[in-house]
Motif scaffolding. Sequence first.
Motif, PDB file in Angstrom:
ATOM      1  N   SER A   1       0.830  -1.199   0.000  1.00 48.60           N
ATOM      2  CA  SER A   1       0.000   0.000   0.000  1.00 48.60           C
ATOM      3  C   SER A   1       0.871   1.258   0.000  1.00 48.60           C
ATOM      4  CB  SER A   1      -0.921  -0.018   1.226  1.00 48.60           C
ATOM      5  OG  SER A   1      -1.690   1.144   1.287  1.00 48.60           O
ATOM      6  N   LEU A   2       1.923   1.249   0.773  1.00 47.87           N
ATOM      7  CA  LEU A   2       2.824   2.390   0.843  1.00 47.87           C
ATOM      8  C   LEU A   2       3.476   2.667  -0.509  1.00 47.87           C
ATOM      9  CD1 LEU A   2       4.419   4.523   2.439  1.00 47.87           C
ATOM     10  CD2 LEU A   2       6.038   2.717   3.048  1.00 47.87           C
ATOM     11  N   ARG A   3       3.784   1.641  -1.244  1.00 46.61           N
ATOM     12  CA  ARG A   3       4.474   1.787  -2.530  1.00 46.61           C
ATOM     13  C   ARG A   3       3.761   2.751  -3.471  1.00 46.61           C
ATOM     14  NH1 ARG A   3       7.781   3.149  -5.850  1.00 46.61           N
ATOM     15  NH2 ARG A   3       8.235   1.945  -7.690  1.00 46.61           N
ATOM     16  N   ARG A   4       2.440   2.731  -3.452  1.00 48.88           N
ATOM     17  CA  ARG A   4       1.674   3.605  -4.353  1.00 48.88           C
ATOM     18  C   ARG A   4       1.904   5.080  -4.058  1.00 48.88           C
ATOM     19  NH1 ARG A   4      -3.396  -0.097  -3.512  1.00 48.88           N
ATOM     20  NH2 ARG A   4      -3.069   0.766  -1.472  1.00 48.88           N
ATOM     21  N   HIS A   5       2.404   5.398  -2.871  1.00 54.02           N
ATOM     22  CA  HIS A   5       2.555   6.792  -2.468  1.00 54.02           C
ATOM     23  C   HIS A   5       4.002   7.270  -2.504  1.00 54.02           C
ATOM     24  CE1 HIS A   5      -1.628   6.881  -1.214  1.00 54.02           C
ATOM     25  NE2 HIS A   5      -1.426   5.687  -0.705  1.00 54.02           N
ATOM     26  N   LEU A   6       4.914   6.406  -2.918  1.00 56.96           N
ATOM     27  CA  LEU A   6       6.321   6.782  -2.964  1.00 56.96           C
ATOM     28  C   LEU A   6       6.770   6.942  -4.414  1.00 56.96           C
ATOM     29  CD1 LEU A   6       7.785   4.397  -0.259  1.00 56.96           C
ATOM     30  CD2 LEU A   6       7.338   6.837  -0.058  1.00 56.96           C
ATOM     31  N   PRO A   7       7.377   8.082  -4.749  1.00 58.31           N
ATOM     32  CA  PRO A   7       7.799   8.301  -6.127  1.00 58.31           C
ATOM     33  C   PRO A   7       9.106   7.595  -6.483  1.00 58.31           C
ATOM     34  CG  PRO A   7       8.365  10.186  -4.798  1.00 58.31           C
ATOM     35  CD  PRO A   7       7.618   9.239  -3.896  1.00 58.31           C
ATOM     36  N   ALA A   8       9.873   7.203  -5.466  1.00 59.48           N
ATOM     37  CA  ALA A   8      11.195   6.634  -5.736  1.00 59.48           C
ATOM     38  C   ALA A   8      11.477   5.519  -4.744  1.00 59.48           C
ATOM     39  CB  ALA A   8      12.251   7.734  -5.622  1.00 59.48           C
ATOM     40  N   GLN A   9      12.753   5.163  -4.648  1.00 63.74           N
ATOM     41  CA  GLN A   9      13.151   4.106  -3.727  1.00 63.74           C
ATOM     42  C   GLN A   9      12.953   4.527  -2.274  1.00 63.74           C
ATOM     43  OE1 GLN A   9      17.161   3.092  -4.869  1.00 63.74           O
ATOM     44  NE2 GLN A   9      16.380   1.339  -6.003  1.00 63.74           N
ATOM     45  N   ALA A  10      12.810   3.530  -1.419  1.00 63.82           N
ATOM     46  CA  ALA A  10      12.628   3.781   0.007  1.00 63.82           C
ATOM     47  C   ALA A  10      13.544   2.860   0.792  1.00 63.82           C
ATOM     48  CB  ALA A  10      11.175   3.534   0.399  1.00 63.82           C
ATOM     49  N   VAL A  11      13.912   3.326   1.974  1.00 64.58           N
ATOM     50  CA  VAL A  11      14.677   2.516   2.916  1.00 64.58           C
ATOM     51  C   VAL A  11      13.766   2.232   4.091  1.00 64.58           C
ATOM     52  CG1 VAL A  11      16.673   2.427   4.449  1.00 64.58           C
ATOM     53  CG2 VAL A  11      16.859   3.550   2.218  1.00 64.58           C
ATOM     54  N   LEU A  12      13.678   0.987   4.455  1.00 63.22           N
ATOM     55  CA  LEU A  12      12.820   0.560   5.544  1.00 63.22           C
ATOM     56  C   LEU A  12      13.693   0.157   6.722  1.00 63.22           C
ATOM     57  CD1 LEU A  12       9.967  -0.283   6.488  1.00 63.22           C
ATOM     58  CD2 LEU A  12      10.450  -2.529   5.511  1.00 63.22           C
TER      59      LEU A  12
END
Length: 135
Positions: A29-40
Amino acid sequence: IEAGLDQCLYWAKSAPAPLFFTQTSRLRSLRRHLPAQAVLLWDGLPAHRSLTTKQFLHTAKGWLRAAPLPAYAPQLNPVEPLWANLSGRELANLCPETVGELAHHVHHGMGRLRGNRSLVLGFLRHSGLFPELSP
């Protein structure tokens, strides 16, 4: 990171917020709101090391990188001051009779925190993991 924080706060505000959820469904779900890569950043919770989670992280490696926190390092976890804040306010001396009552108080506290951008940034600064947020 400022724009990313705005998007994460928007996601947290607009997404359904069940008390219990699977990590992988929430991350999708979070992926749809991120324009680029993310660090968790993840602590050592056993669910974070499950086969399902490992398989998900493998399929998400193009946009998501998991960075485990050391074995016991609450000072590095930006969520720890968040929970401390909730524990000192909405959850202080609370003895709920139902999970629903607990969820109500947690959601109320999260709403208060979402409305206070400087406090949320303070939680991130406190960890020391985001030097770009230092004043």
